[in-house]
Design a protein around this motif. Sequence first.
Motif, short mmCIF file in Angstrom:
data_model
loop_
_atom_site.label_atom_id
_atom_site.label_comp_id
_atom_site.label_asym_id
_atom_site.label_seq_id
_atom_site.Cartn_x
_atom_site.Cartn_y
_atom_site.Cartn_z
N TYR A 101 -3.48 -7.95 -51.12
CA TYR A 101 -4.38 -7.11 -50.34
C TYR A 101 -5.42 -7.97 -49.61
CZ TYR A 101 -7.60 -3.33 -49.13
OH TYR A 101 -8.40 -2.45 -48.44
N SER A 105 -5.98 -8.70 -45.58
CA SER A 105 -7.29 -8.50 -44.95
C SER A 105 -7.73 -9.74 -44.19
CB SER A 105 -8.32 -8.15 -46.03
OG SER A 105 -9.61 -7.99 -45.47
N LYS A 179 -13.65 -5.94 -54.61
CA LYS A 179 -12.81 -5.10 -53.76
C LYS A 179 -12.23 -3.94 -54.57
CE LYS A 179 -11.98 -5.23 -50.14
NZ LYS A 179 -12.51 -4.44 -49.00
N LEU A 183 -12.39 0.13 -53.67
CA LEU A 183 -11.20 0.97 -53.56
C LEU A 183 -11.16 2.09 -54.60
CD1 LEU A 183 -8.46 -1.76 -52.90
CD2 LEU A 183 -9.67 -0.34 -51.22
N ALA A 214 -3.82 2.10 -51.36
CA ALA A 214 -4.68 1.37 -50.43
C ALA A 214 -3.88 0.39 -49.58
CB ALA A 214 -5.77 0.63 -51.20
N ARG A 217 -2.24 2.55 -46.93
CA ARG A 217 -3.21 3.13 -46.00
C ARG A 217 -3.84 2.09 -45.09
NH1 ARG A 217 -8.14 4.52 -49.28
NH2 ARG A 217 -8.39 2.27 -49.00
N ASP A 218 -4.22 0.93 -45.65
CA ASP A 218 -4.97 -0.06 -44.89
C ASP A 218 -4.08 -1.05 -44.14
OD1 ASP A 218 -7.14 1.21 -46.00
OD2 ASP A 218 -7.49 -0.31 -47.54
N PRO A 319 -3.57 0.09 -37.52
CA PRO A 319 -4.98 0.02 -37.12
C PRO A 319 -5.18 -0.96 -35.96
CG PRO A 319 -4.60 -1.24 -39.12
CD PRO A 319 -3.31 -0.54 -38.83
#
Length: 480
Positions: A101, A105, A179, A183, A214, A217-218, A319
């Motif tokens: 994750y 990012s 993090k 979340l 997450a 989604r992210d 995104p």
Amino acid sequence: MTSPLRRIAAGLSLLAAAFLLVAALLPGDANAQSPPVKRAAPTGKAKAVRPAAASSWVANPAVDGRDAYIILDAASGRELSSDQPDGLRHPASLTKLMTIYLTFSALDSGRLSLGDGLPVSINALNAPPTKMGLPPGGTVSVRDATMALVTRSANDAAMVLAEALGGDEASFAAMMTSKARQLGMTQTVFRNASGLPNREQVTTARDMARLAFALMRDFPHYYPVFSVQSWPYRGRILENHNRMLGSYEGADGLKTGYTNASGFNLVMSAMRDNRRLIGVVMGGDSAGQRDRMMAMLMDQGFASAATMRLSAWTNVRKPPSARYSSANFDPSLVIPESTPRLAVANAQPLAGFTATAPTPAPQSQAQAGQRVAGPAVPPPAEGSAAPNGPPIGSWVIQVGSFNDPQAAQLALERASSTLVDMRSITAAVDEVQMANKTFHRARLTNLSQAQAVDGCKRLEKKKIYCSAIQVTAWNTPNAR
């Protein structure tokens, strides 16, 4: 005259002699009832006794078991079944989901690029197995390190990424825990990037389900990498430990884990009949037993979701911050290596990194016909075809995977009627055999990337679930 003390001493001596005589005459079973007494071994038969080795593992009293599970509907968050979902458990290599994750990012923020060469430290080389086999004193690309986590669950790769993003593993673990709180993983604590045994590293089945959601989604643009079943690295093939990808229809991720303290763990997601479920099973007695339990729970979950008439899953839109897509992880792409990161001793925390843009491909690589990875999705390769499927490089729109062929045909007809103006489109329902079951996938093929992406957007406006998928060398045949 005998003194009172001597008379007492003599009496005690007689009493002791009488006790020894009685003890000698008692049967062996009677002696077995009394507390054990250590006696010296006879001379000549004594054996050297080695002191027990001190164990580095100390049990965490808050972890009262290993078994736990939870099944959730991803669209609604509805809990379909669970057992001890909030009990503290050791995550093992499920930990690497958070490492991935934070890597995703960093890719989107520009703090890392896929071609960055990360230094291989002594700590990474000395990491316990499982490992990807890093070169001593060399570097490894962000792409290879990430895919080694996804497939091989490599502990040395986790260490490299932790040191690159946090400066050292302890600092990176603090970032992971921070993090986790953001979340909503309220009971999770990380102490390392890999999941190697640490009594303070704990989580819950519910927290792991939150992390899986997450990631979807992210980072919907990266999520397909979790379905990759093998990855080439330095002449070796790193096989994915998640066998559910090849045995459970609709499975497309995420991660397995195991230590002696945790048992066999699995976080999984699957799509069927336009619904997506997230499952977490912790504490299995074996990988096979864990997988069978997950399959049973997911089957029951899909059946329950159908009776509840829950809303269909709708893909999360890519995104604006996305710098790459899952297509850039195709191993047939040549990634130009950026300037290697600072040595580990001088590494700065995550906030200290600046963006590094991918460098242009060398002319010799382009002339050799090799594709170069960059923020843009690569064009389809010409003249190549996947066995039993559409050409490599082309795109398909999948509008569902169904148990009933008639349901698949109806979904396909509805999607085709919505995209009737796309004249080159080919509609097909194919059959897939998995785990002694037959599933029917409704697909629109013979598309370009622009057609697939635009078509999916139009279908979603009609509340039709779809997924735009590029056919690449590592996800064929039968790419999900």
